[in-house]
Write a protein that holds these residues in place. Structure first.
Motif, PDB file in Angstrom:
ATOM      1  N   CYS A 674       2.635   6.877  73.236  1.00 36.90           N
ATOM      2  CA  CYS A 674       1.689   7.920  72.835  1.00 36.90           C
ATOM      3  C   CYS A 674       0.343   7.741  73.535  1.00 36.90           C
ATOM      4  N   LYS A 675      -0.071   6.503  73.733  1.00 39.83           N
ATOM      5  CA  LYS A 675      -1.312   6.254  74.465  1.00 39.83           C
ATOM      6  C   LYS A 675      -1.192   6.761  75.908  1.00 39.83           C
ATOM      7  N   ARG A 676      -0.052   6.536  76.500  1.00 41.40           N
ATOM      8  CA  ARG A 676       0.146   7.004  77.873  1.00 41.40           C
ATOM      9  C   ARG A 676       0.219   8.532  77.918  1.00 41.40           C
ATOM     10  N   ALA A 677       0.897   9.116  76.913  1.00 38.28           N
ATOM     11  CA  ALA A 677       0.955  10.585  76.850  1.00 38.28           C
ATOM     12  C   ALA A 677      -0.439  11.176  76.675  1.00 38.28           C
ATOM     13  N   ARG A 678      -1.258  10.550  75.852  1.00 34.92           N
ATOM     14  CA  ARG A 678      -2.624  11.049  75.638  1.00 34.92           C
ATOM     15  C   ARG A 678      -3.442  10.980  76.917  1.00 34.92           C
ATOM     16  N   GLN A 679      -3.217   9.928  77.682  1.00 35.03           N
ATOM     17  CA  GLN A 679      -3.922   9.819  78.957  1.00 35.03           C
ATOM     18  C   GLN A 679      -3.560  10.981  79.879  1.00 35.03           C
ATOM     19  N   ARG A 680      -2.277  11.332  79.946  1.00 31.58           N
ATOM     20  CA  ARG A 680      -1.860  12.451  80.782  1.00 31.58           C
ATOM     21  C   ARG A 680      -2.471  13.763  80.261  1.00 31.58           C
ATOM     22  N   LEU A 681      -2.486  13.937  78.964  1.00 31.44           N
ATOM     23  CA  LEU A 681      -3.081  15.154  78.406  1.00 31.44           C
ATOM     24  C   LEU A 681      -4.555  15.252  78.762  1.00 31.44           C
ATOM     25  N   ALA A 682      -5.245  14.108  78.688  1.00 33.55           N
ATOM     26  CA  ALA A 682      -6.667  14.119  79.048  1.00 33.55           C
ATOM     27  C   ALA A 682      -6.860  14.513  80.506  1.00 33.55           C
ATOM     28  N   GLU A 683      -5.949  14.049  81.356  1.00 24.82           N
ATOM     29  CA  GLU A 683      -6.027  14.400  82.773  1.00 24.82           C
ATOM     30  C   GLU A 683      -5.814  15.894  82.984  1.00 24.82           C
ATOM     31  N   ARG A 684      -5.145  16.561  82.051  1.00 24.59           N
ATOM     32  CA  ARG A 684      -4.896  17.996  82.139  1.00 24.59           C
ATOM     33  C   ARG A 684      -5.818  18.792  81.221  1.00 24.59           C
ATOM     34  N   ASP A 685      -6.923  18.129  80.799  1.00 26.88           N
ATOM     35  CA  ASP A 685      -7.973  18.785  79.987  1.00 26.88           C
ATOM     36  C   ASP A 685      -7.464  19.288  78.634  1.00 26.88           C
ATOM     37  N   ILE A 686      -6.504  18.563  78.041  1.00 22.50           N
ATOM     38  CA  ILE A 686      -6.059  18.858  76.675  1.00 22.50           C
ATOM     39  C   ILE A 686      -6.579  17.750  75.782  1.00 22.50           C
ATOM     40  N   GLU A 687      -7.424  18.144  74.827  1.00 20.42           N
ATOM     41  CA  GLU A 687      -8.026  17.155  73.937  1.00 20.42           C
ATOM     42  C   GLU A 687      -7.035  16.824  72.816  1.00 20.42           C
ATOM     43  N   SER A 688      -6.788  15.558  72.645  1.00 16.28           N
ATOM     44  CA  SER A 688      -5.841  15.111  71.610  1.00 16.28           C
ATOM     45  C   SER A 688      -6.462  13.993  70.793  1.00 16.28           C
ATOM     46  N   THR A 689      -5.895  13.776  69.664  1.00 11.32           N
ATOM     47  CA  THR A 689      -6.272  12.630  68.841  1.00 11.32           C
ATOM     48  C   THR A 689      -5.035  11.763  68.638  1.00 11.32           C
ATOM     49  N   VAL A 793       5.158  22.742  82.861  1.00  9.28           N
ATOM     50  CA  VAL A 793       5.020  22.640  84.310  1.00  9.28           C
ATOM     51  C   VAL A 793       3.631  22.155  84.696  1.00  9.28           C
ATOM     52  N   GLY A 794       2.642  22.582  83.947  1.00 15.96           N
ATOM     53  CA  GLY A 794       1.287  22.169  84.263  1.00 15.96           C
ATOM     54  C   GLY A 794       0.940  20.782  83.771  1.00 15.96           C
ATOM     55  N   LEU A 795       1.794  20.201  82.964  1.00 17.57           N
ATOM     56  CA  LEU A 795       1.499  18.894  82.392  1.00 17.57           C
ATOM     57  C   LEU A 795       2.293  17.769  83.045  1.00 17.57           C
ATOM     58  N   LEU A 796       3.430  18.084  83.624  1.00 15.28           N
ATOM     59  CA  LEU A 796       4.292  17.089  84.251  1.00 15.28           C
ATOM     60  C   LEU A 796       4.577  17.499  85.685  1.00 15.28           C
ATOM     61  N   SER A 797       4.770  16.505  86.519  1.00 20.32           N
ATOM     62  CA  SER A 797       5.137  16.795  87.904  1.00 20.32           C
ATOM     63  C   SER A 797       6.569  17.327  87.943  1.00 20.32           C
ATOM     64  N   PRO A 798       6.943  18.001  89.024  1.00 22.74           N
ATOM     65  CA  PRO A 798       8.336  18.490  89.110  1.00 22.74           C
ATOM     66  C   PRO A 798       9.358  17.367  88.939  1.00 22.74           C
ATOM     67  N   GLU A 799       9.065  16.202  89.506  1.00 23.15           N
ATOM     68  CA  GLU A 799       9.998  15.091  89.385  1.00 23.15           C
ATOM     69  C   GLU A 799      10.083  14.625  87.936  1.00 23.15           C
ATOM     70  N   GLU A 800       8.918  14.528  87.263  1.00 26.07           N
ATOM     71  CA  GLU A 800       8.884  14.102  85.860  1.00 26.07           C
ATOM     72  C   GLU A 800       9.581  15.121  84.973  1.00 26.07           C
ATOM     73  N   LEU A 801       9.308  16.394  85.222  1.00 31.23           N
ATOM     74  CA  LEU A 801       9.930  17.434  84.409  1.00 31.23           C
ATOM     75  C   LEU A 801      11.437  17.446  84.591  1.00 31.23           C
TER      76      LEU A 801
END
Length: 814
Positions: A674-689, A793-801
């Motif tokens: 979840c910490k890693r997922a939150r980091q990715r969300l922050a990189e995509r300008d999605i604020e999470s708690t 698509v905007g949150l994960l790379s094509p390879e990740e998706l």
């Protein structure tokens, strides 16, 4: 009498020994009128020649040791026991069949019987002489022993005798008594199925031992647990009589290991009494089929017991057996040697349902009469005739009760207040835990090991017991094992073993958890692989439910909480195939009442140590801790760890008030992803708690008033989980039972998603397990996209998706 004869029953004696004993009994009867009056027996209770000689020796010994003033007093008390036993055997069938009881002994009419009789009559009839024997020996030598009964369905014997001798809890004393009205109410309440508006039983009488059974400490609804517990229960200086079932002995593996664990150096006196009636519910026991008593004696001797043959129909014979076993065990206690001492074991041979029609048949288990006395005249006559043989005139019965009521004169507690039923353990000294530095990789099990061994060392007056099915060192409890050692007969050089070790190791999860559950006067720890922990559930649930009954009864248990540590768990035991990947016990305990059991998932070393402290502070409760044994990153300060242990939930990162989405983790590996997922969300300008749920049951909807005292308030939950914010829950368990318990934070399938174990496993590493169960950080990000109704698509790379959708290489998500 020869010591060899101590172990025999009458029918096993050689002709010469039988003749010698018969002559000695005849001599005793002719020379002592008090002895002769007792030896004559009463009703269906008879005393054979062997019992007469044995009892004479016991009484003489008690006089020599100052426990009895004279022989006349001893035989008077034994005569009283015969009459109380007969009255108890008279009352038990009334509890099964009747709704009216008459102390004048007049025959009952059709209207006096229940339309639907119910009761475990045969076993209860067999238990009456055994329980009266316990009462009688207490009166003979002035010790109030503790007692435990494995066959809890035989509670009618205990309740019937307790009413007769006025040994009752307040709830029973208010409702029952030795008069027609009180006994009739007792019989009518038994299997009366009365229920109150609150959904609770409307009477204090149960079908098994419950919190209102005077002296009861184990429900005994699940046969076999008393067999695993009794040897671990009494502390040094205490005495316990354990009434056990022959059927449970042969079915519950581990019951024949008791001699492996009993030591005179740190154990109290135990007197196991098997009621050997030879029948289960529908057939003979295996013991009976294999050859009966003689086969059983050989089996017991091979397993380190010393069997003692008793007459299970005679309270005096059983009382003598308890006295003899205690004498032998006390001799071993005073010896200086640590050599193997055999555990004496009483075999009380009887006939199932002895004293009443149907004895020795399958009918004896439940309803021994061939018909229903309320409808069948023949059955009614059979009941009344049998009751007449067991009946004791009221004045004679009250005189007998008075004779056995020696508590005030002997300055001893009543049997309802025996020591093991009233554990009061002082708060332990908890040494300060040196917390781990945030950011470092540390095994949470190492923290458990370090803190537990420190607590044990700081509390030498608390007897420790560690329940260990298999691999303590593999589970990183090296300090604990080196300090406490495996308990063995003979220690192997260079190995952490000792005859008085405190680590109970056996590849039987039920046996080792019962060792800790029984040690209520000490301090305990149970450690097991999570996948094998479901085998402990029956024992744990019996303890959980009985403790909750005690709270309802106004007598909350006061023993130190027992932590049960589930490690080598689903996500980190990936190398060992799916058989080792199972969160079932955690899910089962999540369904139990949150006020009676705690289930916590400490995410790191500091949280694990804080959770252990809380486990010992929670009196009379089980705390299951799901703990990684591999090194994980320390994420909590000690202050955060203690807050998490106290409240069960902690806001780690972000603000719920401003977040677009909530990530909530339960489990150490789930927190990491979840910490890693939150980091990715922050990189995509999605604020999470990011919220950590260590004790998810604290967030459930309370199901009754007691559970409501344990769960968080609506306001507290709303502060963490505002209803308008979508959320993704990532759990150690299967997501379905997790969501079912946490309906208060489930906003529906559009805005709430849960990821967790979906029954997929194999020989993987941790990443492989997470991927197989669609619970990697990338799967969490994809779940966020779904609850936010945006494209992944905007949150994960094509390879990740592609990997998340099962089309690409899982390695890209590492």
């Amino acid at each position: 009498m020869d010591e060899a004869l101590d172990c025999c029953t009458l029918h096993e004696l050689a002709p010469a020994d039988y003749e010698r004993i018969d002559r000695e009994a005849s001599r005793l009867r002719s020379g002592n009128s008090g002895f002769a009056q007792w030896a004559a027996g009463y009703g269906v209770i008879a005393h054979d020649a062997l019992t007469q000689v044995r009892v004479s020796q016991m009484v003489s010994s008690l006089i020599r040791n100052g426990r009895l003033p004279d022989a006349a007093t001893g035989y008077q008390r034994l005569k009283a026991a015969d009459r109380i036993a007969s009255a108890g055997m008279w009352l038990v069938p009334h509890m099964t069949y009747a709704r009216r009881v008459r102390l004048d002994g007049a025959p009952l009419e059709a209207a006096d019987f229940k339309q639907q009789p119910e009761g475990h009559t045969g076993g209860s009839l067999n238990m009456v002489p055994a329980y009266v024997a316990y009462l009688a020996l207490n009166a003979l030598d002035g010790h109030t022993r503790s007692w435990m009964m494995g066959q809890g369905h035989c509670v009618a014997a205990i309740d019937a005798v307790n009413v007769i001798v006025d040994n009752m809890t307040p709830a029973h004393a208010q409702r029952y008594g030795l008069h027609d009205e009180g006994l009739s109410r007792l019989a009518a309440d038994f299997y009366g199925f009365a229920i109150g508006p609150d959904g609770l039983p409307a009477t204090p009488l149960g079908s098994h031992v419950n919190a209102h059974t005077a002296g009861g400490m184990l429900e005994g609804g699940y046969l076999g647990f008393a067999e695993l517990q009794y040897v671990h229960a009494p502390l040094s200086g205490e005495r316990l009589v354990a009434f056990l079932s022959d059927g449970a002995f042969e079915e519950q593996r581990g019951s024949d290991w008791a001699p492996r664990w009993w030591r005179p150096q740190d154990s109290g006196l135990v007197s196991p009494i098997m009621i050997l009636n030879g029948r289960r519910i529908e057939q003979r026991t295996q013991v009976e089929q294999e050859g009966g008593e003689s086969w059983l004696y050989r089996h017991l001797r091979l397993n380190g017991f010393r069997p003692i043959g008793l007459d299970g129909r005679d309270p005096a014979s059983i009382a003598w057996g308890i006295w003899l076993m205690e004498s032998h065990h006390a001799d071993a206690t005073t010896a200086s040697t640590t050599a193997h001492n055999p555990l004496h074991y009483g075999i009380a041979r009887t006939i199932k349902g002895y004293g009443f029609p149907g004895a020795g048949t399958n009918r004896a288990h439940n309803l021994p009469l061939a018909g229903n006395p309320s409808l069948d005249a023949a059955a009614r006559a059979e009941f009344n005739n049998a009751a007449t043989r067991l009946f004791v005139v009221e004045n004679a019965l009250r005189d007998a009760v008075e004779v056995l009521s020696t508590h005030s004169a002997q300055l001893r507690p009543r049997e309802r207040d025996h020591p093991l039923a009233n554990r009061r353990v002082a708060a332990p000294v908890i040494p300060a835990f040196a917390p781990e530095t945030v950011g470092g990789p540390v095994s949470p099990m190492d923290a458990i090991d370090r803190h537990f061994s420190g607590i044990v060392a700081a509390n030498p007056a608390l007897r420790p017991r560690v329940g260990n099915p298999d691999e303590l060192r593999s589970n990183r409890l090296d300090r604990t094992l080196d300090l406490l050692k495996h308990r063995v007969y003979e220690a192997e050089p260079g190995v952490a073993e000792s005859p008085t070790g405190s680590v109970i190791t056996a590849l039987n999860e039920e046996a080792v958890v019962c060792a800790a559950l029984a040690n209520k006067g000490g301090i305990n720890l149970v450690v097991t692989y999570e996948a094998f922990a479901p085998k402990m559930l029956g024992a744990l649930r019996q303890e959980i439910t009985f403790s909750r009954q005690l709270v309802r009864a106004g007598r909350p248990p006061d023993w130190l909480g027992v932590p049960v540590v589930l490690t080598s768990h689903v996500w980190e035991n990936s190398k060992n195939e799916i058989s080792h990947q199972d969160p079932t016990l955690a899910e089962a305990l999540l369904g139990e009442m949150a006020d009676a059991v705690s289930l916590a998932f400490p995410p790191d070393a500091n949280a694990a140590a804080a959770a252990l402290e809380c486990a010992y502070a929670r009196r009379g409760r089980i705390t299951a801790l799901v703990v990684p044994k591999r090194e994980v990153t320390s994420v909590l300060t000690w202050s955060q760890a203690t807050r998490l242990a106290e409240h069960g939930v902690l806001l780690l990162e972000g603000s719920s008030a401003t977040a677009q989405v909530i990530l909530a983790a339960t489990g150490a590996y789930q927190l990491e992803l979840c910490k890693r997922a939150r980091q990715r969300l922050a990189e995509r300008d999605i604020e999470s708690t990011l919220i950590y749920l260590s004790e998810p049951a604290r967030l459930r909807a309370p199901r009754d008033d007691l559970e409501a005292t344990r769960v968080l308030t609506d306001a507290a939950i709303a502060a963490f989980f505002p209803s308008e914010v979508p959320r993704v829950l990532v759990t150690h368990t299967r997501p379905e039972p997790f969501l079912g318990a946490l309906r208060r934070i489930d906003t529906g399938p559009r805005t709430t998603e849960a990821l967790g174990f979906i029954n997929r496993g194999g020989t993987f590493d941790i990443h492989g397990m997470l991927f197989a169960n669609r619970t990697t950080w990338a799967h969490a990000v994809a779940a966020v996209a779904r609850v936010l109704a945006v494209s992944a698509v905007g949150l994960l790379s094509p390879e990740e998706l592609a990997a998340v959708e099962g089309r690409g290489n899982p390695a890209c998500l590492r």
